[in-house]
Design a protein around this motif. Sequence first.
Motif, short mmCIF file in Angstrom:
data_model
loop_
_atom_site.label_atom_id
_atom_site.label_comp_id
_atom_site.label_asym_id
_atom_site.label_seq_id
_atom_site.Cartn_x
_atom_site.Cartn_y
_atom_site.Cartn_z
N GLU A 131 0.83 -1.21 0.00
CA GLU A 131 0.00 0.00 0.00
C GLU A 131 0.86 1.26 0.00
N TRP A 132 1.96 1.25 0.73
CA TRP A 132 2.83 2.42 0.78
C TRP A 132 3.55 2.62 -0.56
N LEU A 133 3.94 1.53 -1.21
CA LEU A 133 4.54 1.66 -2.54
C LEU A 133 3.53 2.23 -3.54
N GLN A 134 2.27 1.84 -3.39
CA GLN A 134 1.24 2.37 -4.27
C GLN A 134 1.07 3.87 -4.08
N MET A 135 1.39 4.38 -2.89
CA MET A 135 1.33 5.81 -2.62
C MET A 135 2.47 6.57 -3.29
N GLY A 136 3.52 5.87 -3.66
CA GLY A 136 4.69 6.52 -4.25
C GLY A 136 5.95 6.40 -3.41
N CYS A 137 5.93 5.54 -2.39
CA CYS A 137 7.10 5.37 -1.53
C CYS A 137 8.00 4.27 -2.07
N THR A 138 9.16 4.12 -1.44
CA THR A 138 10.09 3.03 -1.72
C THR A 138 10.46 2.40 -0.38
N ALA A 139 11.09 1.22 -0.42
CA ALA A 139 11.34 0.48 0.82
C ALA A 139 12.71 -0.17 0.79
N GLN A 140 13.43 -0.08 1.91
CA GLN A 140 14.78 -0.63 2.04
C GLN A 140 14.80 -1.71 3.13
N VAL A 141 15.12 -2.93 2.75
CA VAL A 141 15.22 -4.05 3.69
C VAL A 141 16.64 -4.15 4.21
N ASN A 142 16.80 -4.49 5.50
CA ASN A 142 18.12 -4.66 6.10
C ASN A 142 18.69 -6.04 5.81
N LYS A 143 19.97 -6.08 5.47
CA LYS A 143 20.68 -7.34 5.32
C LYS A 143 20.53 -8.20 6.58
N GLY A 144 20.70 -7.59 7.74
CA GLY A 144 20.66 -8.35 8.99
C GLY A 144 19.32 -8.98 9.26
N SER A 145 18.24 -8.36 8.80
CA SER A 145 16.91 -8.94 9.00
C SER A 145 16.80 -10.27 8.26
N VAL A 146 17.33 -10.31 7.03
CA VAL A 146 17.27 -11.53 6.22
C VAL A 146 17.97 -12.68 6.93
N PHE A 147 19.07 -12.39 7.63
CA PHE A 147 19.85 -13.42 8.28
C PHE A 147 19.49 -13.64 9.75
N GLY A 148 18.35 -13.08 10.19
CA GLY A 148 17.85 -13.34 11.54
C GLY A 148 18.43 -12.49 12.63
N ARG A 149 19.16 -11.44 12.26
CA ARG A 149 19.80 -10.59 13.27
C ARG A 149 18.77 -9.93 14.20
N PHE A 150 17.55 -9.68 13.71
CA PHE A 150 16.56 -8.96 14.51
C PHE A 150 15.37 -9.84 14.88
N GLY A 151 15.58 -11.15 14.86
CA GLY A 151 14.55 -12.06 15.33
C GLY A 151 13.76 -12.71 14.21
N ARG A 152 12.97 -13.72 14.62
CA ARG A 152 12.24 -14.54 13.66
C ARG A 152 11.17 -13.75 12.92
N ARG A 153 10.48 -12.85 13.62
CA ARG A 153 9.42 -12.09 12.97
C ARG A 153 9.97 -11.19 11.86
N ALA A 154 11.06 -10.50 12.16
CA ALA A 154 11.67 -9.64 11.14
C ALA A 154 12.19 -10.46 9.97
N ALA A 155 12.77 -11.63 10.25
CA ALA A 155 13.31 -12.48 9.19
C ALA A 155 12.20 -12.98 8.27
N ARG A 156 11.09 -13.44 8.85
CA ARG A 156 10.00 -13.95 8.03
C ARG A 156 9.33 -12.82 7.24
N THR A 157 9.26 -11.65 7.83
CA THR A 157 8.67 -10.52 7.12
C THR A 157 9.57 -10.08 5.98
N ALA A 158 10.88 -10.03 6.22
CA ALA A 158 11.82 -9.68 5.15
C ALA A 158 11.71 -10.67 4.00
N GLU A 159 11.57 -11.95 4.31
CA GLU A 159 11.42 -12.96 3.27
C GLU A 159 10.16 -12.71 2.45
#
Length: 254
Positions: A154-182
């Motif tokens: 929805e935010w991209l549809q508004m005209g925004c962009t989004a940056q995912v953290n490398k560490g989130s992908v590798f579980g640095r910030f917990g399971r919820r962040a990792a699954r959401t990044a995926e």
Amino acid sequence: MIDLHTHILPGLDDGAQTLEEALGMAELAVEGGVDMLVATPHSNQMGRFENFSSGALLRAYQQLERAIEREGIALNLYLGMEIFASGDMAEKIGRGMLFGLNRSRYYLVEFAFDETPEEIEGYLRQILSTGGVPLIAHPERYFCVQDYPALVYEWLQMGCTAQVNKGSVFGRFGRRAARTAETLLHSRLATCVASDAHSTQLRTTYMDDIRVYLHEQFGEQEARRLLLENPDHILRDEPVPPHGRMPEQRRFFF
């Protein structure tokens, strides 16, 4: 590769604390395949890390840039800031206190992790009202996005962009962040992936590991889009090609 989100300027926030540490981060970036990197100190955190546009901020950037050149590190450094969202952002942008990545229209913006979707949307509309484009820092870490990843669509549809953290992908910030990044990566809702590096340990500027992961999971073209092509468009202040689809799994329960 191009890394749009780092805390490499020494002594300005909770990132590098000394010039030597900042140079170590620069060397790690090059070792990991990064040749263009944006320094994005925390800003607009009142009473903590304000770091508004100033001569002091510019001098800190120039000092590190000169040191990188002096040490022969093959890294091009750019200046930006990670803006903590506030009700007066549009006013501060208008006054020149806050600026985009490499002085572009793209503003790297972060929110409190427990911010509501309605509050985040209001902040995003503030930036959009100035003619700027919000680059949402690590959306996978916000609780509302973890509950409902389709918010990013929805935010991209508004005209925004989004940056995912490398560490989130590798579980640095917990399971919820990792699954959401995926989920965001599989739905092509990430505009780019960056390090959000803070030191030479743990959260670092080394990016070859995420390059390999993205190449293996999504292919060379998608890895280039996230790590080179879209970041290059942003630094050049160019439009980012449309991307993203509604996530198939709209809500997670943990």
